[in-house]
Write an enzyme that holds these catalytic residues in place. Structure first.
Site, short mmCIF file in Angstrom:
data_model
loop_
_atom_site.label_atom_id
_atom_site.label_comp_id
_atom_site.label_asym_id
_atom_site.label_seq_id
_atom_site.Cartn_x
_atom_site.Cartn_y
_atom_site.Cartn_z
N TYR A 123 2.52 5.86 15.13
CA TYR A 123 1.51 5.19 14.90
C TYR A 123 0.16 6.16 15.32
O TYR A 123 -0.77 6.30 14.51
CB TYR A 123 1.32 3.91 15.88
CG TYR A 123 0.25 3.01 15.83
CD1 TYR A 123 0.15 1.88 14.68
CD2 TYR A 123 -0.99 3.08 16.66
CE1 TYR A 123 -0.72 1.03 14.49
CE2 TYR A 123 -2.09 2.15 16.47
CZ TYR A 123 -1.86 1.42 15.45
OH TYR A 123 -3.01 0.48 15.06
N ASN B 41 -7.32 -1.64 5.46
CA ASN B 41 -6.93 -2.00 6.89
C ASN B 41 -5.27 -2.15 6.84
O ASN B 41 -4.88 -2.38 8.04
CB ASN B 41 -7.69 -3.27 6.93
CG ASN B 41 -7.28 -4.31 7.95
OD1 ASN B 41 -7.30 -4.13 9.15
ND2 ASN B 41 -6.40 -5.40 7.70
N VAL C 104 0.87 -1.35 0.00
CA VAL C 104 0.06 0.06 -0.10
C VAL C 104 0.90 1.37 0.09
O VAL C 104 0.40 2.47 0.00
CB VAL C 104 -1.11 0.01 1.08
CG1 VAL C 104 -2.05 -1.02 1.16
CG2 VAL C 104 -0.22 -0.01 2.57
N1 LIG Z 1 -4.42 -5.30 16.76
C1 LIG Z 1 -4.80 -4.31 17.46
O1 LIG Z 1 -4.79 -4.22 18.43
C2 LIG Z 1 -5.26 -3.07 16.43
C3 LIG Z 1 -5.77 -2.05 17.15
C4 LIG Z 1 -6.25 -0.72 16.55
C5 LIG Z 1 -6.20 -0.78 15.22
N2 LIG Z 1 -5.41 -1.84 14.59
C6 LIG Z 1 -5.46 -1.54 12.93
O2 LIG Z 1 -6.00 -2.73 12.35
C7 LIG Z 1 -5.31 -3.01 11.06
C8 LIG Z 1 -4.91 -4.43 11.09
O3 LIG Z 1 -4.11 -4.91 11.95
P1 LIG Z 1 -4.11 -6.58 12.54
O4 LIG Z 1 -3.94 -6.40 14.02
O5 LIG Z 1 -5.01 -7.30 12.11
O6 LIG Z 1 -2.46 -6.77 11.99
P2 LIG Z 1 -1.84 -8.05 11.50
O7 LIG Z 1 -0.51 -7.82 11.27
O8 LIG Z 1 -2.57 -9.26 11.85
O9 LIG Z 1 -2.39 -7.79 10.03
C9 LIG Z 1 -1.79 -6.88 9.11
C10 LIG Z 1 -1.87 -7.06 7.60
O10 LIG Z 1 -1.31 -6.02 6.90
C11 LIG Z 1 -0.23 -6.75 5.96
N3 LIG Z 1 0.49 -5.23 5.64
C12 LIG Z 1 1.65 -4.79 6.45
N4 LIG Z 1 2.21 -4.07 5.69
C13 LIG Z 1 1.85 -3.85 4.34
C14 LIG Z 1 1.73 -3.06 3.23
N5 LIG Z 1 2.78 -2.09 3.03
N6 LIG Z 1 0.83 -3.19 2.18
C15 LIG Z 1 -0.16 -4.25 2.22
N7 LIG Z 1 -0.10 -5.00 3.26
C16 LIG Z 1 0.42 -4.85 4.34
C17 LIG Z 1 0.24 -7.64 6.70
O11 LIG Z 1 0.93 -8.36 5.94
C18 LIG Z 1 -0.69 -7.93 7.53
O12 LIG Z 1 -1.70 -9.05 6.72
C19 LIG Z 1 -4.13 -1.97 11.08
O13 LIG Z 1 -4.28 -1.01 10.43
C20 LIG Z 1 -3.87 -1.72 12.57
O14 LIG Z 1 -3.14 -0.47 12.85
C21 LIG Z 1 -5.09 -2.99 15.27
#
Ligand SMILES: NC(=O)c1ccc[n+]([C@@H]2O[C@H](COP(=O)([O-])OP(=O)(O)OC[C@H]3O[C@@H](n4cnc5c(N)ncnc54)[C@H](O)[C@@H]3O)[C@@H](O)[C@H]2O)c1
Length: 247
Positions: free
Chosen positions: A154, A89, A63
């Site tokens: 972040y 996401n 992305v």
């Molecule tokens: N887990 C939490 O506590 C939490 C809380 C608030 C927000 N979020 C947000 O939720 C979203 C998903 O996080 P998650 O917890 O499922 O994490 P995760 O690490 O399980 O999934 C993230 C996915 O994004 C992909 N990714 C990373 N860099 C990328 C890039 N440059 N291009 C395309 N894909 C890429 C990874 O390969 C992975 O499949 C994120 O934006 C994160 O900031 C997560």
């Protein structure tokens, strides 16, 4: 089924919140393009979920690369005939004391977590305008609303996503394109896998519901925002945080 016949893209769709959202969208009847950099897992998920009626395809998309994002939207339109929904996401975590955070790390977090969301919206909007409307859902965070130590890049990125969501919602409302964000509390996904048990227990204690969230709980909020059930909701940043920000 809430999303019967809709065409969707989920970035970061191979893992965690993205994976569960892909699963829920398919269950709700949508065709889905999974975009990620984790090709083996993304391909496997697409193979697992595709059926005769439901197209599920995987595409390698970083992305931070605008050309790859443009190609992703083109591919979705070519495969599905249109684009109704995008869940932006993909994201990474970043933890470091601010006085030790390198500019390179700062920039990488902003590039993926904020610039990537903008670029996905930019190209999805073009397809949605041609389609007469659509629904964009961005993944923000509680850290788009409140601060936390050692998360400067972040938190800045997620704060940007919160207000970018409002700006795009106002700009494209007349085109019948709704733009919303989900703002998860701490969710039990691979993103938290580096944390030790004591830190996890501390995080749990910050949520009045007394636990971490589950990725499927965020997925349900996303498919709601994507669906016609949310037809009068735009510019919203929906907190799904077990009460974290209510205190
Ligand atoms: N887990 C939490 O506590 C939490 C809380 C608030 C927000 N979020 C947000 O939720 C979203 C998903 O996080 P998650 O917890 O499922 O994490 P995760 O690490 O399980 O999934 C993230 C996915 O994004 C992909 N990714 C990373 N860099 C990328 C890039 N440059 N291009 C395309 N894909 C890429 C990874 O390969 C992975 O499949 C994120 O934006 C994160 O900031 C997560």
């Amino acid at each position: 089924m809430r999303l019967q016949g809709k065409a969707a893209i989920v970035t970061g769709g191979a893992s965690g919140i993205g994976e569960y959202t892909v699963r829920d969208m398919v269950e709700q009847g949508a065709h889905v393009l999974i975009a990620d950099i984790n090709d083996a897992v993304g391909e496997q998920l697409a193979q697992e979920l595709r059926t005769e009626e439901t197209k599920v395809i995987y595409q390698h998309v970083d992305v931070t690369d605008e050309a790859q994002i443009a190609a992703m939207v083109e591919q979705a339109v070519a495969e599905f005939g249109k684009l109704d929904i995008i869940f932006s996401n993909a994201g990474i975590g970043s933890m470091a004391p601010s006085h030790e955070l390198s500019y390179e790390d700062w920039h990488r977090t902003i590039a993926i977590n904020l610039d990537g969301v903008f670029l996905c919206a930019k190209h999805a909007l073009r397809a949605m305008k041609q389609n007469g409307g659509g629904s964009i859902i961005n993944c923000a965070s509680i850290l788009g609303h409140v601060g936390q130590a050692a998360t400067a890049s972040y938190t800045a990125a997620k704060g940007g996503v919160v207000n970018l969501t409002r700006a795009l919602a106002v700009e494209y409302a007349k085109e019948n394109i709704r733009v919303n964000a989900v703002c998860p509390g701490y969710i039990d996904t691979p993103l938290l896998s580096q944390l030790d048990d004591a830190t996890k227990q501390h995080l749990i204690s910050l949520h009045p519901l007394g636990r971490l969230g589950k990725p499927e709980e965020i997925a349900k909020a996303v498919t709601f925002l994507a669906s016609d059930d949310a037809s009068f909701i735009t510019g919203a940043n929906l907190l799904v945080d077990g009460g974290y920000t209510a205190q």
